[in-house]
Design a protein around this motif. Structure first.
Motif, PDB file in Angstrom:
ATOM      1  N   LEU A  27     -21.691  18.021  -3.474  1.00 18.97           N
ATOM      2  CA  LEU A  27     -20.117  17.155  -2.873  1.00 18.97           C
ATOM      3  C   LEU A  27     -20.902  16.394  -2.695  1.00 18.97           C
ATOM      4  O   LEU A  27     -20.964  14.870  -2.988  1.00 18.97           O
ATOM      5  N   LEU A  28     -21.791  16.258  -0.760  1.00 21.40           N
ATOM      6  CA  LEU A  28     -22.258  15.414  -0.308  1.00 21.40           C
ATOM      7  C   LEU A  28     -23.338  14.448  -1.043  1.00 21.40           C
ATOM      8  O   LEU A  28     -23.762  13.459  -0.908  1.00 21.40           O
ATOM      9  N   ALA A  29     -24.131  15.379  -1.503  1.00 17.47           N
ATOM     10  CA  ALA A  29     -25.636  14.993  -2.020  1.00 17.47           C
ATOM     11  C   ALA A  29     -25.811  14.656  -3.170  1.00 17.47           C
ATOM     12  O   ALA A  29     -25.889  12.883  -3.122  1.00 17.47           O
ATOM     13  N   ALA A  30     -24.582  14.467  -4.257  1.00  9.90           N
ATOM     14  CA  ALA A  30     -23.824  13.731  -5.331  1.00  9.90           C
ATOM     15  C   ALA A  30     -23.621  12.425  -5.187  1.00  9.90           C
ATOM     16  O   ALA A  30     -23.433  11.260  -5.174  1.00  9.90           O
ATOM     17  N   ARG A  31     -22.990  12.706  -3.477  1.00 11.64           N
ATOM     18  CA  ARG A  31     -22.658  10.659  -2.947  1.00 11.64           C
ATOM     19  C   ARG A  31     -23.659  10.126  -2.470  1.00 11.64           C
ATOM     20  O   ARG A  31     -23.622   8.936  -1.424  1.00 11.64           O
ATOM     21  N   GLY A  32     -24.422  10.749  -1.684  1.00 14.61           N
ATOM     22  CA  GLY A  32     -25.731  10.657  -1.251  1.00 14.61           C
ATOM     23  C   GLY A  32     -24.959  10.295   0.221  1.00 14.61           C
ATOM     24  O   GLY A  32     -25.543   9.009   1.144  1.00 14.61           O
ATOM     25  N   ALA A  33     -24.629  10.867   0.892  1.00 10.51           N
ATOM     26  CA  ALA A  33     -23.554  11.437   2.015  1.00 10.51           C
ATOM     27  C   ALA A  33     -24.000  12.649   2.984  1.00 10.51           C
ATOM     28  O   ALA A  33     -23.941  13.234   2.696  1.00 10.51           O
ATOM     29  N   THR A  34     -23.619  12.251   4.466  1.00  8.71           N
ATOM     30  CA  THR A  34     -24.409  13.162   5.275  1.00  8.71           C
ATOM     31  C   THR A  34     -22.658  13.245   6.065  1.00  8.71           C
ATOM     32  O   THR A  34     -21.313  12.524   6.237  1.00  8.71           O
ATOM     33  N   VAL A  35     -22.553  14.348   7.039  1.00  3.10           N
ATOM     34  CA  VAL A  35     -21.655  14.921   7.949  1.00  3.10           C
ATOM     35  C   VAL A  35     -22.371  15.749   9.094  1.00  3.10           C
ATOM     36  O   VAL A  35     -22.988  16.082   9.283  1.00  3.10           O
ATOM     37  N   ALA A  36     -21.341  15.671   9.882  1.00  2.61           N
ATOM     38  CA  ALA A  36     -22.033  15.790  11.811  1.00  2.61           C
ATOM     39  C   ALA A  36     -20.363  17.148  11.518  1.00  2.61           C
ATOM     40  O   ALA A  36     -18.623  16.317  11.776  1.00  2.61           O
ATOM     41  N   THR A  37     -20.255  17.815  13.043  1.00  9.26           N
ATOM     42  CA  THR A  37     -19.008  17.958  13.345  1.00  9.26           C
ATOM     43  C   THR A  37     -19.005  17.976  14.655  1.00  9.26           C
ATOM     44  O   THR A  37     -19.847  17.787  16.034  1.00  9.26           O
ATOM     45  N   ALA A  38     -17.814  17.695  14.800  1.00  7.90           N
ATOM     46  CA  ALA A  38     -16.955  17.819  15.869  1.00  7.90           C
ATOM     47  C   ALA A  38     -16.271  18.638  16.162  1.00  7.90           C
ATOM     48  O   ALA A  38     -15.668  19.367  15.698  1.00  7.90           O
ATOM     49  N   GLU A  39     -16.726  19.926  17.917  1.00 10.18           N
ATOM     50  CA  GLU A  39     -16.388  21.683  17.814  1.00 10.18           C
ATOM     51  C   GLU A  39     -15.781  21.336  18.329  1.00 10.18           C
ATOM     52  O   GLU A  39     -16.498  21.238  20.037  1.00 10.18           O
ATOM     53  N   SER A  40     -14.473  22.229  18.745  1.00  9.95           N
ATOM     54  CA  SER A  40     -13.898  22.635  20.169  1.00  9.95           C
ATOM     55  C   SER A  40     -13.776  24.260  20.504  1.00  9.95           C
ATOM     56  O   SER A  40     -14.217  25.623  20.522  1.00  9.95           O
ATOM     57  N   LEU A  41     -12.490  24.739  19.464  1.00 12.46           N
ATOM     58  CA  LEU A  41     -11.653  26.046  19.251  1.00 12.46           C
ATOM     59  C   LEU A  41     -13.079  26.486  18.973  1.00 12.46           C
ATOM     60  O   LEU A  41     -13.237  28.173  18.815  1.00 12.46           O
ATOM     61  N   THR A  42     -14.009  26.644  18.001  1.00  6.76           N
ATOM     62  CA  THR A  42     -15.296  26.919  16.603  1.00  6.76           C
ATOM     63  C   THR A  42     -15.836  27.149  17.783  1.00  6.76           C
ATOM     64  O   THR A  42     -17.203  28.364  16.868  1.00  6.76           O
ATOM     65  N   GLY A  43     -16.739  26.477  18.204  1.00  6.08           N
ATOM     66  CA  GLY A  43     -17.228  26.638  19.860  1.00  6.08           C
ATOM     67  C   GLY A  43     -19.316  26.849  18.524  1.00  6.08           C
ATOM     68  O   GLY A  43     -19.975  27.311  18.775  1.00  6.08           O
ATOM     69  N   GLY A  44     -19.009  25.941  17.557  1.00  9.82           N
ATOM     70  CA  GLY A  44     -20.312  26.035  16.475  1.00  9.82           C
ATOM     71  C   GLY A  44     -20.465  26.931  15.513  1.00  9.82           C
ATOM     72  O   GLY A  44     -21.434  26.165  14.460  1.00  9.82           O
ATOM     73  N   LEU A  45     -19.321  26.802  15.272  1.00  9.90           N
ATOM     74  CA  LEU A  45     -19.165  28.124  13.731  1.00  9.90           C
ATOM     75  C   LEU A  45     -19.251  26.932  12.433  1.00  9.90           C
ATOM     76  O   LEU A  45     -19.530  27.698  11.290  1.00  9.90           O
ATOM     77  N   THR A  46     -18.336  25.646  12.656  1.00  5.12           N
ATOM     78  CA  THR A  46     -18.489  24.846  11.096  1.00  5.12           C
ATOM     79  C   THR A  46     -20.102  24.519  11.384  1.00  5.12           C
ATOM     80  O   THR A  46     -20.468  25.070   9.831  1.00  5.12           O
ATOM     81  N   ALA A  47     -20.961  23.808  12.781  1.00  5.42           N
ATOM     82  CA  ALA A  47     -21.889  23.775  12.044  1.00  5.42           C
ATOM     83  C   ALA A  47     -23.063  25.096  12.237  1.00  5.42           C
ATOM     84  O   ALA A  47     -23.818  24.607  10.362  1.00  5.42           O
ATOM     85  N   GLY A  48     -22.976  25.571  11.924  1.00  2.00           N
ATOM     86  CA  GLY A  48     -23.795  27.114  11.755  1.00  2.00           C
ATOM     87  C   GLY A  48     -23.666  27.694  10.214  1.00  2.00           C
ATOM     88  O   GLY A  48     -24.723  28.434   9.329  1.00  2.00           O
ATOM     89  N   THR A  49     -21.793  27.367   9.694  1.00  2.00           N
ATOM     90  CA  THR A  49     -21.716  27.664   8.548  1.00  2.00           C
ATOM     91  C   THR A  49     -22.309  26.538   7.891  1.00  2.00           C
ATOM     92  O   THR A  49     -22.626  27.110   6.681  1.00  2.00           O
ATOM     93  N   LEU A  50     -22.679  24.888   8.208  1.00  2.00           N
ATOM     94  CA  LEU A  50     -22.704  24.123   7.363  1.00  2.00           C
ATOM     95  C   LEU A  50     -24.334  23.970   7.079  1.00  2.00           C
ATOM     96  O   LEU A  50     -25.580  23.598   6.361  1.00  2.00           O
ATOM     97  N   THR A  51     -25.156  24.967   8.363  1.00  2.00           N
ATOM     98  CA  THR A  51     -26.799  25.325   7.958  1.00  2.00           C
ATOM     99  C   THR A  51     -27.231  26.714   7.924  1.00  2.00           C
ATOM    100  O   THR A  51     -28.586  26.296   7.398  1.00  2.00           O
ATOM    101  N   ASP A  52     -25.649  27.138   7.283  1.00  2.00           N
ATOM    102  CA  ASP A  52     -26.615  28.816   6.417  1.00  2.00           C
ATOM    103  C   ASP A  52     -27.549  28.090   5.336  1.00  2.00           C
ATOM    104  O   ASP A  52     -28.821  29.183   4.744  1.00  2.00           O
ATOM    105  N   MET A  53     -27.375  26.830   4.273  1.00  2.00           N
ATOM    106  CA  MET A  53     -27.746  26.778   3.030  1.00  2.00           C
ATOM    107  C   MET A  53     -29.164  25.804   3.531  1.00  2.00           C
ATOM    108  O   MET A  53     -29.451  25.116   3.905  1.00  2.00           O
TER     109      MET A  53
END
Length: 408
Positions: free
Chosen positions: A253-279
């Motif tokens: 969905l991001l690529a179709a819109r030419g968009a980017t994302v970043a994460t700010a994490e506390s309790l997840t300690g980087g898990l959201t970023a890790g999931t977003l870099t699986d692909m």
């Protein structure tokens, strides 16, 4: 065709290794139209393997075994097969030739004990191993087809798909589709699909924050109609199909819109970023992350108001909003995702374990949600990641808010 799976290995019983072979083979057999009636795990013991195999032979049309074909003394599947079939083990010339060729290709001398891998039950046919050294075994026992494969997943998979599955594949396999849903508990998913359950088989595969719904129909045409009806009943909790994980859907969905994302994490300690870099290729839409685990870092790195942190603590919807805005501004992305909450085991800032706030900041503003997460630390963190990515999906698709979500 009724098929049973028998997995062999002390490491499986002890929990040292996850029994992934049974899961994969079961899925592939079902998709091929076979009826998988049982999966059994036994240790590296001839008596236990033999007993489990005898039981399976009384119930099934075919038995697939993985494990126990290696060269060491605890690899006992060959002996058990021979005992159940009532035949001796005999050195197979073709298997020995392939075994010696494998060691030669790897520039190694053949250890004497390794040749026992070529000792097969008399009358059995070796199955070529394109990945490793141990040959598989095909044997007819009491009219039932028995296939023995190595336990190493890469070897078992290669041998199974090349030799076993083509022989077991039913003439008209059913059409299968898996719908992936986010944040709707399994009982509610099942309740929504109740009108369909009388028409087609439905399987529910719950995971942390998700339920995967398996639909089976006699034809592809019928499956399309069933899928359309299931989507209608489930609504926008469906985020993808089959192998489409939530992070892949979000990146698409991001690529179709030419968009980017970043994460700010506390309790997840980087898990959201890790999931977003699986692909693979995630760098085209994912810019980076700030893990501001300590409260003061939320102010120093993300610009969260210090007075707010002092008065309300870090677990607050406005903190999540400011974290999302801060990471979006500082990393120069189209969207920012933030997670803050209490994963446990103890309460924090007067908030009970399981209290979580997530936020997505974008060009149209910021949305904040308070998802229901669970009670144990691992589940809370994993569900938070699912909730954060699903909120981004909803923002990108302009889908309505869920319960507990606010728009800022």
């Amino acid at each position: 065709m009724r098929v049973e799976i028998l997995t062999v290995g002390d490491e499986l019983l002890l929990g040292s290794v996850v029994n992934s072979n049974a899961a994969r083979l079961g899925r592939w057999l079902t998709e091929a139209g076979c009826q998988v009636t049982r999966a059994t795990v036994v240790g590296d013991d001839v008596t236990a393997i033999s007993a489990a195999l005898r039981e399976a032979l009384r119930r099934a049309d075919a038995v697939v075994i993985t494990g126990g074909l290696g060269p060491t003394a605890d690899d006992r599947t060959r002996e058990a097969l021979a005992a159940v079939a009532g035949v001796p083990l005999a050195r197979d010339a073709g298997a020995e030739k392939e075994l010696r060729a494998w060691y030669e290709r790897h520039h190694q001398d053949v250890p004497g004990f390794a040749l026992r891998q070529a000792d097969l039950p008399a009358g059995a046919a070796p199955l070529p191993n394109p990945v490793g050294s141990a040959p598989g075994i095909r044997l007819l026992v009491d009219g039932v087809r028995v296939y023995a494969l190595p336990g190493v997943p890469a070897e078992a998979d290669a041998m199974f798909t090349a030799h076993v599955l083509p022989e077991l594949r039913a003439g008209n396999p059913p059409a299968v589709r898996t719908l992936r849903t986010a944040l709707l508990p399994e009982p509610l998913v099942a309740a929504r699909l109740a009108p369909l359950e009388a028409e087609v088989p439905i399987g529910y595969l719950p995971q942390a924050g998700e339920v995967h719904v398996r639909l089976t129909a006699p034809s592809e045409e019928r499956l399309l109609a069933v899928e359309a009806r299931a989507r209608e009943l489930l609504g926008d909790v469906v985020y993808g199909t089959d192998a489409d994980s939530l992070d892949v859907v979000v990146h698409r969905l991001l690529a179709a819109r030419g968009a980017t994302v970043a994460t700010a994490e506390s309790l997840t300690g980087g898990l959201t970023a890790g999931t977003l870099t699986d692909m693979p290729g995630a760098s085209s839409t994912f810019r980076g992350a700030v893990v501001a685990y300590a409260t003061e870092l939320k102010a120093e790195l993300l610009g969260v108001d210090r007075t707010l942190l002092d008065q309300s603590g870090a677990v607050h919807p406005e903190v999540a909003r400011q974290m999302a805005v801060g990471v979006r501004d500082r990393l120069g992305t189209t969207y920012g995702i933030a997670t803050t909450g209490v994963a446990g085991p103890d309460p924090q800032d007067g908030q009970p374990v399981g209290t979580v706030y997530i936020a997505v900041a974008g060009p149209a503003g910021t949305r904040v949600a308070a998802p229901r997460t669970g009670t144990d630390r691992a589940t809370i963190r994993r569900v938070t990641v699912v909730a954060a990515l699903d909120l981004l999906r909803r923002v990108l698709l302009d889908l309505p808010s869920e319960e507990g979500e606010e728009t800022w």
